[in-house]
Design an enzyme around this catalytic site. Structure first.
Site, short mmCIF file in Angstrom:
data_model
loop_
_atom_site.label_atom_id
_atom_site.label_comp_id
_atom_site.label_asym_id
_atom_site.label_seq_id
_atom_site.Cartn_x
_atom_site.Cartn_y
_atom_site.Cartn_z
N ARG A 1 46.80 22.82 2.22
CA ARG A 1 47.16 24.23 1.98
C ARG A 1 47.94 24.82 3.16
O ARG A 1 48.82 25.66 2.95
CB ARG A 1 45.91 25.06 1.72
CG ARG A 1 45.34 24.77 0.36
CD ARG A 1 44.18 25.68 0.06
NE ARG A 1 43.85 25.59 -1.35
CZ ARG A 1 42.64 25.77 -1.85
NH1 ARG A 1 41.63 26.03 -1.03
NH2 ARG A 1 42.43 25.69 -3.13
N LYS B 1 34.20 21.31 -20.73
CA LYS B 1 33.83 22.23 -21.82
C LYS B 1 35.01 22.93 -22.47
O LYS B 1 36.00 23.23 -21.80
CB LYS B 1 32.90 23.30 -21.25
CG LYS B 1 31.59 22.73 -20.80
CD LYS B 1 30.74 23.81 -20.20
CE LYS B 1 29.40 23.24 -19.78
NZ LYS B 1 28.66 24.19 -18.96
N GLY C 1 41.43 21.62 -10.13
CA GLY C 1 40.94 20.80 -9.02
C GLY C 1 40.65 19.36 -9.40
O GLY C 1 40.97 18.44 -8.66
N GLY D 1 42.00 28.09 -10.69
CA GLY D 1 41.70 29.24 -11.54
C GLY D 1 42.96 30.03 -11.86
O GLY D 1 43.16 30.47 -13.00
P1 AMP Z 1 36.21 21.16 -15.96
O1 AMP Z 1 35.70 21.78 -14.70
O2 AMP Z 1 35.76 21.86 -17.20
O3 AMP Z 1 37.70 20.89 -15.94
O4 AMP Z 1 35.51 19.74 -16.08
C1 AMP Z 1 35.65 18.71 -15.15
C2 AMP Z 1 34.48 17.79 -15.30
O5 AMP Z 1 34.42 17.31 -16.61
C3 AMP Z 1 34.53 16.56 -14.41
O6 AMP Z 1 33.54 16.70 -13.42
C4 AMP Z 1 34.22 15.41 -15.35
O7 AMP Z 1 33.26 14.52 -14.85
C5 AMP Z 1 33.66 16.12 -16.57
N1 AMP Z 1 33.85 15.35 -17.80
C6 AMP Z 1 34.98 14.83 -18.29
N2 AMP Z 1 34.74 14.12 -19.41
C7 AMP Z 1 33.43 14.20 -19.66
C8 AMP Z 1 32.58 13.67 -20.65
N3 AMP Z 1 33.06 12.91 -21.64
N4 AMP Z 1 31.26 13.94 -20.59
C9 AMP Z 1 30.78 14.70 -19.59
N5 AMP Z 1 31.53 15.24 -18.60
C10 AMP Z 1 32.84 14.99 -18.63
#
Ligand code: AMP
Length: 398
Positions: A37, A198, A354, A377
Site C-alpha cells: 500500500r 456467501k 482480499g 469493500g
Molecule cells: P468471501 O469473504 O465471501 O469472499 O469468502 C471468501 C471465503 O470463502 C474464503 O475464505 C474461502 O475459503 C471460502 N469458500 C470458498 N468456497 C467455499 C466453499 N465451497 N465452502 C466453504 N467456504 C468456501
C-alpha cells in the site's frame, strides 16, 4: 468519472493534504511486513515533491481504541524514507498546534506524515470540527485512498467541504479508470466471476452486474444456495437457508434476461475442509449426505476457462473454493492462470477482494492482471453501483 485529478493541480509551494491508505500490517517489532500500500501511493507523493509542493500525508492504521502506541504510523515514516530516499518528517498527532507548527516549518519538496487519524473517534464519526482542524493543514486536498473511499469519514468526506480543489491521486485515478470502465463502457464479451463464501455478501454486485455482463460464472460456497434453490441435494455444503428465496429470484431474473448464468457442473468434495481429508470429484447433483463441496471440479474448470477464452473484459471477486487449503485451491488457481493468459492477449482483467488477491499472490500472478484493486469493500460497493462518498466529494472537472 469526471473528477479533478492531481494532474489538474498546480502543486508548487502549496500545502497538499493527502489522504493515503497506509493501513499496513506490522510485526511484533513494529516493522512493516507488507509495504504494497505504501509503494502504491508513491507516484502521487513523488509528483507532489517533484513539482515543489509540500506533502502532508494522513492515514488510518488498524482499529485503535484511543491513542494506542501499537498502532502508531511512525514505522511507516521509516519505510517511506527508505522507499523515497528522502528524509521523512513525522508528527505524533494529526491535529492541533504541534501539527500546525510542523506543517508551517515544512519546505517545498518536503513531506510530513501525521499520526494515525483513528486515534480520534471523531475521524470515523465524520465530525465537522475534526474535519475542519485537518483542513487547516492544507491549501489543496488529494484523496489517494481508494480502500476507504466507501466510508464517509472526516479525512475522506468531511474535510473536502473546506477546500476549493479536491482531486484524485494517481492510485485513486487508476481504480476509477478500471472499475469505472467496467460499469460504463466494458469491451465485450464481458464476463464476471463471482465466488467466495456467501451470496449475502455479493448479492448487490450480482444484481448490478446482471444488466451489464454477457456471462456470469458462479463459484465458491455461494453456488450451493443456488443449487438448493433449484431443489438439488447439496450434502453438508455451505448453505444460506434464508437466502434460498433470493437465489430463486436471481435465477428467474437471469432466465428472463437470457443471461449466460453458469453454476459449477461438478465439485471436489470432502467430509471436512482439511488438508488430510480424502476427496472425491462428483457431478453437481451427486453430493452425498455428510460431504461438502469445497472446490469446483475439473469439468467446471474447463467450462469456465472456455468461457474466459474470448472475454475482453473480466471482473473477478471471490475464490472458487476453500483456496487457503492447497487441496481445494486448484479451481481458484486455474481461473487465476487463465486470467493471466488472456491479459497477455487483449483482455482487461480486474481483480478485487482480499481473498482473490491473496489467491493471485500464491502464484505471483498479481502483476499479470490489468488491475488489482487495493480496496476490497470499496471495489465491491463500486461494482454494486453505489456512490462512494470519498469519490463523490471530489471536485467535478469543469
Ligand atoms: P468471501 O469473504 O465471501 O469472499 O469468502 C471468501 C471465503 O470463502 C474464503 O475464505 C474461502 O475459503 C471460502 N469458500 C470458498 N468456497 C467455499 C466453499 N465451497 N465452502 C466453504 N467456504 C468456501
Amino acid at each position: 468519472m469526471n473528477k479533478l485529478t492531481i494532474d489538474d493541480l498546480k502543486l508548487k509551494d502549496k500545502r497538499v493534504l493527502v489522504r493515503v491508505d497506509f493501513n499496513v500490517p506490522l510485526n511484533e517489532k513494529k516493522e512493516v511486513t507488507d509495504d504494497t500500500r505504501i509503494v502504491e501511493s508513491l507516484p502521487t507523493i513523488k509528483k507532489i515533491l517533484n513539482d515543489g509542493g509540500k506533502a502532508i500525508l494522513m492515514s488510518h492504521l488498524g482499529r485503535p481504541k484511543g491513542k494506542d502506541p501499537n498502532l502508531s504510523l511512525a514505522p511507516v515514516a521509516k519505510r517511506l524514507e527508505k522507499l523515497l530516499r528522502w528524509p521523512a518528517k513525522f508528527v505524533d498527532d494529526c491535529i492541533g498546534e504541534k501539527v500546525e507548527k510542523a506543517v508551517s516549518e515544512l519546505k517545498s519538496s518536503e513531506y510530513l506524515l501525521l499520526e494515525n487519524l483513528r486515534f480520534y473517534p471523531q475521524e470515523e464519526k465524520n465530525d465537522p470540527e475534526f474535519a475542519k482542524s485537518l483542513a487547516k493543514l492544507g491549501d489543496i486536498y488529494i484523496n489517494d485512498a481508494f480502500g476507504t473511499a466507501h466510508r464517509a469519514h472526516a479525512s475522506t468526506e468531511g474535510v473536502t467541504r473546506y477546500f476549493k480543489e479536491c482531486a484524485a491521486g494517481y492510485l485513486m485515478q487508476k481504480e476509477l479508470k478500471y472499475l469505472g470502465m467496467t460499469l460504463s463502457d466494458p469491451k465485450k464479451p464481458f464476463v464476471a466471476i463471482l465466488g467466495g463464501s456467501k451470496i449475502s455478501g455479493k448479492i448487490d454486485v450480482i444484481k448490478n452486474l446482471m444488466d451489464k455482463v454477457d456471462t456470469l460464472l458462479i463459484g465458491g460456497g455461494m453456488a450451493f444456495t443456488f443449487y438448493k434453490a433449484l431443489g438439488k441435494e447439496i450434502g453438508s455444503s455451505l448453505l444460506e437457508e434464508d437466502k434460498v428465496g433470493l437465489a430463486q429470484d436471481i435465477l428467474k431474473e437471469a432466465e428472463k434476461k437470457k443471461l449466460d448464468f453458469l453454476l459449477p457442473v461438478d465439485f471436489l468434495i470432502a467430509s471436512e475442509a482439511r488438508e488430510d481429508a480424502s476427496t472425491r470429484v462428483v457431478d453437481k447433483d451427486s453430493i452425498p449426505q455428510g460431504w461438502k463441496g469445497l472446490d469446483i471440479g475439473p469439468k467446471t474448470v474447463e467450462l469456465y476457462k472456455d468461457k474466459l477464452s474470448n472475454a475482453k473484459t473480466v471482473v473477478w471477486n471471490g475464490p472458487m473454493g476453500v483456496f487457503e487449503i492447497d487441496k481445494f485451491s486448484k479451481g481458484t488457481r486455474e481461473v487465476a492462470q487463465k486470467l493471466a493468459q488472456i491479459t497477455e492477449g487483449s483482455a482487461v482483467t480486474i481483480v478485487g477482494g482480499g481473498d482473490s488477491v491473496a489467491a493471485l499472490a500464491k502464484d505471483n500472478l498479481e502483476k499479470r492482471m490489468s488491475h488489482v484493486s487495493t480496496g476490497g469493500g470499496a471495489s465491491l460497493e463500486f461494482l454494486e453501483g453505489k456512490t462512494l462518498p470519498g469519490i463523490a466529494a471530489l471536485t467535478d472537472k469543469k
